[in-house]
Design a protein around this motif. Sequence first.
Motif, PDB file in Angstrom:
ATOM      1  N   ASP A 265       0.848  -1.181   0.000  1.00  0.00           N
ATOM      2  CA  ASP A 265       0.000   0.000   0.000  1.00  0.00           C
ATOM      3  C   ASP A 265       0.890   1.240   0.000  1.00  0.00           C
ATOM      4  O   ASP A 265       1.626   1.480   0.950  1.00  0.00           O
ATOM      5  CB  ASP A 265      -0.889  -0.025   1.244  1.00  0.00           C
ATOM      6  N   TRP A 266       0.838   2.026  -1.071  1.00  0.00           N
ATOM      7  CA  TRP A 266       1.683   3.222  -1.189  1.00  0.00           C
ATOM      8  C   TRP A 266       1.300   4.289  -0.175  1.00  0.00           C
ATOM      9  O   TRP A 266       2.140   5.070   0.248  1.00  0.00           O
ATOM     10  CB  TRP A 266       1.581   3.792  -2.598  1.00  0.00           C
ATOM     11  N   ASN A 267       0.026   4.351   0.213  1.00  0.00           N
ATOM     12  CA  ASN A 267      -0.409   5.374   1.165  1.00  0.00           C
ATOM     13  C   ASN A 267       0.038   5.045   2.587  1.00  0.00           C
ATOM     14  O   ASN A 267       0.488   5.919   3.319  1.00  0.00           O
ATOM     15  CB  ASN A 267      -1.929   5.533   1.126  1.00  0.00           C
ATOM     16  N   LEU A 268      -0.106   3.795   2.984  1.00  0.00           N
ATOM     17  CA  LEU A 268       0.285   3.374   4.328  1.00  0.00           C
ATOM     18  C   LEU A 268       1.765   3.043   4.409  1.00  0.00           C
ATOM     19  O   LEU A 268       2.313   2.893   5.498  1.00  0.00           O
ATOM     20  CB  LEU A 268      -0.533   2.155   4.772  1.00  0.00           C
ATOM     21  N   ASN A 269       2.408   2.872   3.260  1.00  0.00           N
ATOM     22  CA  ASN A 269       3.824   2.544   3.156  1.00  0.00           C
ATOM     23  C   ASN A 269       4.156   1.227   3.863  1.00  0.00           C
ATOM     24  O   ASN A 269       5.148   1.100   4.569  1.00  0.00           O
ATOM     25  CB  ASN A 269       4.695   3.677   3.689  1.00  0.00           C
ATOM     26  N   ARG A 270       3.258   0.243   3.653  1.00  0.00           N
ATOM     27  CA  ARG A 270       3.457  -1.089   4.219  1.00  0.00           C
ATOM     28  C   ARG A 270       2.628  -2.097   3.435  1.00  0.00           C
ATOM     29  O   ARG A 270       1.748  -1.725   2.661  1.00  0.00           O
ATOM     30  CB  ARG A 270       3.091  -1.138   5.703  1.00  0.00           C
ATOM     31  N   ARG A 271       2.909  -3.375   3.685  1.00  0.00           N
ATOM     32  CA  ARG A 271       2.147  -4.435   3.035  1.00  0.00           C
ATOM     33  C   ARG A 271       0.816  -4.630   3.749  1.00  0.00           C
ATOM     34  O   ARG A 271       0.742  -4.509   4.973  1.00  0.00           O
ATOM     35  CB  ARG A 271       2.932  -5.733   3.066  1.00  0.00           C
ATOM     36  N   ILE A 272      -0.204  -4.954   2.956  1.00  0.00           N
ATOM     37  CA  ILE A 272      -1.518  -5.253   3.532  1.00  0.00           C
ATOM     38  C   ILE A 272      -2.038  -6.558   2.944  1.00  0.00           C
ATOM     39  O   ILE A 272      -1.609  -6.987   1.877  1.00  0.00           O
ATOM     40  CB  ILE A 272      -2.531  -4.109   3.297  1.00  0.00           C
ATOM     41  N   THR A 273      -2.987  -7.159   3.631  1.00  0.00           N
ATOM     42  CA  THR A 273      -3.591  -8.406   3.168  1.00  0.00           C
ATOM     43  C   THR A 273      -4.786  -8.102   2.276  1.00  0.00           C
ATOM     44  O   THR A 273      -5.264  -6.967   2.205  1.00  0.00           O
ATOM     45  CB  THR A 273      -4.062  -9.259   4.362  1.00  0.00           C
TER      46      THR A 273
ATOM     47  N   ASP B 124     -14.328   8.340  -6.190  1.00  0.00           N
ATOM     48  CA  ASP B 124     -14.540   9.745  -6.521  1.00  0.00           C
ATOM     49  C   ASP B 124     -13.223  10.346  -7.011  1.00  0.00           C
ATOM     50  O   ASP B 124     -12.697   9.910  -8.007  1.00  0.00           O
ATOM     51  CB  ASP B 124     -15.122  10.515  -5.334  1.00  0.00           C
ATOM     52  N   GLU B 125     -12.674  11.314  -6.307  1.00  0.00           N
ATOM     53  CA  GLU B 125     -11.417  11.944  -6.721  1.00  0.00           C
ATOM     54  C   GLU B 125     -10.218  11.483  -5.888  1.00  0.00           C
ATOM     55  O   GLU B 125      -9.152  12.078  -5.957  1.00  0.00           O
ATOM     56  CB  GLU B 125     -11.548  13.475  -6.618  1.00  0.00           C
ATOM     57  N   VAL B 126     -10.405  10.433  -5.124  1.00  0.00           N
ATOM     58  CA  VAL B 126      -9.339   9.906  -4.263  1.00  0.00           C
ATOM     59  C   VAL B 126      -8.727   8.677  -4.929  1.00  0.00           C
ATOM     60  O   VAL B 126      -9.438   7.733  -5.283  1.00  0.00           O
ATOM     61  CB  VAL B 126      -9.885   9.528  -2.871  1.00  0.00           C
ATOM     62  N   PHE B 127      -7.403   8.696  -5.097  1.00  0.00           N
ATOM     63  CA  PHE B 127      -6.686   7.592  -5.714  1.00  0.00           C
ATOM     64  C   PHE B 127      -5.827   6.893  -4.674  1.00  0.00           C
ATOM     65  O   PHE B 127      -5.131   7.541  -3.898  1.00  0.00           O
ATOM     66  CB  PHE B 127      -5.780   8.104  -6.839  1.00  0.00           C
ATOM     67  N   ASN B 128      -5.876   5.568  -4.674  1.00  0.00           N
ATOM     68  CA  ASN B 128      -5.022   4.753  -3.815  1.00  0.00           C
ATOM     69  C   ASN B 128      -4.248   3.800  -4.713  1.00  0.00           C
ATOM     70  O   ASN B 128      -4.805   3.237  -5.656  1.00  0.00           O
ATOM     71  CB  ASN B 128      -5.864   3.960  -2.812  1.00  0.00           C
ATOM     72  N   LEU B 129      -2.965   3.634  -4.422  1.00  0.00           N
ATOM     73  CA  LEU B 129      -2.084   2.858  -5.276  1.00  0.00           C
ATOM     74  C   LEU B 129      -1.461   1.705  -4.501  1.00  0.00           C
ATOM     75  O   LEU B 129      -1.062   1.871  -3.338  1.00  0.00           O
ATOM     76  CB  LEU B 129      -0.996   3.773  -5.833  1.00  0.00           C
ATOM     77  N   PHE B 130      -1.375   0.550  -5.163  1.00  0.00           N
ATOM     78  CA  PHE B 130      -0.846  -0.665  -4.565  1.00  0.00           C
ATOM     79  C   PHE B 130       0.088  -1.339  -5.553  1.00  0.00           C
ATOM     80  O   PHE B 130      -0.167  -1.327  -6.752  1.00  0.00           O
ATOM     81  CB  PHE B 130      -1.986  -1.632  -4.207  1.00  0.00           C
TER      82      PHE B 130
END
Length: 113
Positions: free
Chosen positions: A4-12, A41-47
Motif C-alpha cells: 500500500d503506497w499510502n500506508l507505506n506497508r504491506r496489507i492483506t 470519486d477523486e481519491v486515488f489509492n495505489l498498490f
Amino acid sequence: MLFDWNLNRRITFNEFISLYCPKKDVKVISKLHNKIVVQNDEVFNLFSLKNEEDSERFLQTLESYFYSLNRNDSIFVRDETTINRKWMYDVLEKNGFDRKKLYRQKTTFSKRI
C-alpha cells in the motif's frame, strides 16, 4: 500481500477490501503494469505487487470475489492501450504519485554476484 503506497506497508487481501472497497461507493479498480489503482470519486489509492502477472491474478481474484458476493459497485479496468496508460500516469502524477516510480514494472531485484 500487496504493498500500500499510502500506508507505506504491506496489507492483506482482507485489509484491502475493508479499507478501500466500501460497498456504498462506486469505485474504479485499474491495473497498471504491476500496480493496482483504486479510485473512489477523486481519491486515488495505489498498490504494488511483485510483477504484472501477480497484479493480473489479483485483479481476477478481486473480480471473482465481487461477483461471488453479487457486488456491482466496482468497474474493473486493465491497462490494455498505451493511451490508457499515459492518461493514468498523468492522473496519478497530478494526485501526488512519483512518475518514475509508476514506470517501474517489477519490485524484485536480481541477485548480485
